[in-house]
Design a protein around this motif. Structure first.
Motif, PDB file in Angstrom:
ATOM      1  N   ASP A  77       5.168   2.075   3.610  1.00 18.65           N
ATOM      2  CA  ASP A  77       5.781   0.852   3.083  1.00 18.65           C
ATOM      3  C   ASP A  77       6.584   1.140   1.818  1.00 18.65           C
ATOM      4  OD1 ASP A  77       4.678  -0.609   5.123  1.00 18.65           O
ATOM      5  OD2 ASP A  77       3.009  -1.403   3.917  1.00 18.65           O
ATOM      6  N   GLN A  78       6.084   1.995   0.976  1.00 13.88           N
ATOM      7  CA  GLN A  78       6.789   2.321  -0.269  1.00 13.88           C
ATOM      8  C   GLN A  78       8.004   3.206  -0.013  1.00 13.88           C
ATOM      9  OE1 GLN A  78       6.019   0.881  -3.235  1.00 13.88           O
ATOM     10  NE2 GLN A  78       4.584  -0.260  -1.947  1.00 13.88           N
ATOM     11  N   PRO A  88      -4.948   3.782   5.831  1.00 13.56           N
ATOM     12  CA  PRO A  88      -4.368   2.877   4.826  1.00 13.56           C
ATOM     13  C   PRO A  88      -3.455   3.588   3.819  1.00 13.56           C
ATOM     14  CG  PRO A  88      -6.686   2.396   5.101  1.00 13.56           C
ATOM     15  CD  PRO A  88      -6.404   3.646   5.879  1.00 13.56           C
ATOM     16  N   ILE A  89      -3.770   4.831   3.508  1.00 14.40           N
ATOM     17  CA  ILE A  89      -2.903   5.584   2.589  1.00 14.40           C
ATOM     18  C   ILE A  89      -1.562   5.844   3.248  1.00 14.40           C
ATOM     19  CG2 ILE A  89      -2.613   7.801   1.405  1.00 14.40           C
ATOM     20  CD1 ILE A  89      -5.618   7.761   0.872  1.00 14.40           C
ATOM     21  N   PHE A 105       0.381   2.550   3.318  1.00 18.79           N
ATOM     22  CA  PHE A 105       0.881   2.211   1.989  1.00 18.79           C
ATOM     23  C   PHE A 105       2.094   3.067   1.625  1.00 18.79           C
ATOM     24  CE2 PHE A 105       1.076   2.733  -2.593  1.00 18.79           C
ATOM     25  CZ  PHE A 105       1.003   1.416  -3.039  1.00 18.79           C
ATOM     26  N   SER A 124      -5.357  -1.944  -1.105  1.00 17.65           N
ATOM     27  CA  SER A 124      -4.210  -2.820  -0.867  1.00 17.65           C
ATOM     28  C   SER A 124      -3.708  -2.773   0.579  1.00 17.65           C
ATOM     29  CB  SER A 124      -3.065  -2.475  -1.812  1.00 17.65           C
ATOM     30  OG  SER A 124      -2.546  -1.207  -1.516  1.00 17.65           O
ATOM     31  N   ALA A 125      -3.932  -1.672   1.293  1.00 12.64           N
ATOM     32  CA  ALA A 125      -3.374  -1.543   2.644  1.00 12.64           C
ATOM     33  C   ALA A 125      -4.379  -1.838   3.754  1.00 12.64           C
ATOM     34  CB  ALA A 125      -2.806  -0.140   2.841  1.00 12.64           C
ATOM     35  N   THR A 126      -5.642  -2.000   3.419  1.00 12.05           N
ATOM     36  CA  THR A 126      -6.655  -2.286   4.432  1.00 12.05           C
ATOM     37  C   THR A 126      -6.711  -3.797   4.664  1.00 12.05           C
ATOM     38  OG1 THR A 126      -7.942  -0.389   3.679  1.00 12.05           O
ATOM     39  CG2 THR A 126      -9.098  -2.003   5.010  1.00 12.05           C
ATOM     40  N   MET A 157      -4.667   2.379  -3.163  1.00  8.80           N
ATOM     41  CA  MET A 157      -3.873   2.295  -1.938  1.00  8.80           C
ATOM     42  C   MET A 157      -4.716   1.811  -0.766  1.00  8.80           C
ATOM     43  SD  MET A 157      -1.179   5.447  -1.929  1.00  8.80           S
ATOM     44  CE  MET A 157      -2.225   6.761  -2.483  1.00  8.80           C
ATOM     45  N   ARG A 166     -11.810  -4.386   3.885  1.00  4.35           N
ATOM     46  CA  ARG A 166     -11.316  -3.825   2.627  1.00  4.35           C
ATOM     47  C   ARG A 166     -12.449  -3.216   1.786  1.00  4.35           C
ATOM     48  NH1 ARG A 166      -7.473  -7.805  -0.083  1.00  4.35           N
ATOM     49  NH2 ARG A 166      -6.112  -6.856   1.453  1.00  4.35           N
TER      50      ARG A 166
END
Length: 171
Positions: free
Chosen positions: A44-45, A37-38, A41, A95-97, A92, A102
């Protein structure tokens, strides 16, 4: 000194930008549940920044490593960086899981971060330090009044320096 620091920072960021993207972090296993997930994230950024996702991830890892090692040696700034690194990682991951996992992924990351914090926050105490040494100065509280006492009146003079023509209530 600022020019040299700017050159060093620029060289480090250019070196991080050249880091190739790796295929690791597919989300499998215990570490992948936290790591993937990190990576997602940051990827995406990075789409909105002129930096490669691999460079962002490498910089994120470097920040965590410096916070962990510096915190182990008692540096207060590194301990603050370690705390912010952990909080940012948890945000992070949350929000990304995907919504179904989550809470489990964030909880697992919290436990991993707490275990690593044993080393990063080694020796940190919340108890106040009490010094029981006698004071180096002597404090003697005393009140000193400086007042003048009027001279006694001569014998036989009942009214002192007052004129004789005053009414007794004016005296």
């Amino acid at each position: 000194m600022l020019d040299a620091a700017d050159d060093i920072t620029s060289a480090a960021l250019k070196g991080l930008s050249a880091v190739p993207a790796t295929g690791a972090g597919d989300g499998n296993g215990l570490w992948g549940t936290v790591d993937h997930p990190i990576r997602v994230f940051l990827a995406d950024q990075a789409a909105h920044l002129p930096v490669a996702p691999a460079a962002l991830y490498a910089f994120w890892q470097l920040t965590g490593l410096l916070g962990l090692v510096g915190g182990f040696f008692g540096n207060a700034g590194a301990r603050i960086a370690w705390l912010l690194f952990g909080i940012g990682s948890l945000a992070m991951i949350w929000s990304a899981t995907p919504a179904g996992g989550r809470a489990a992924a964030t909880g697992l990351a919290t436990l991993m971060w707490a275990l690593a914090s044993i080393f990063a926050l080694r020796g940190l105490t919340l108890r106040p330090i009490v010094h029981n040494h006698p004071p180096q100065y002597q404090f003697n509280p005393a009140v000193h009044l400086h007042a003048t006492i009027p001279a006694p009146t001569p014998a036989g003079d009942d009214y002192g320096d007052e004129p004789d023509n005053l009414h007794p209530l004016q005296r």
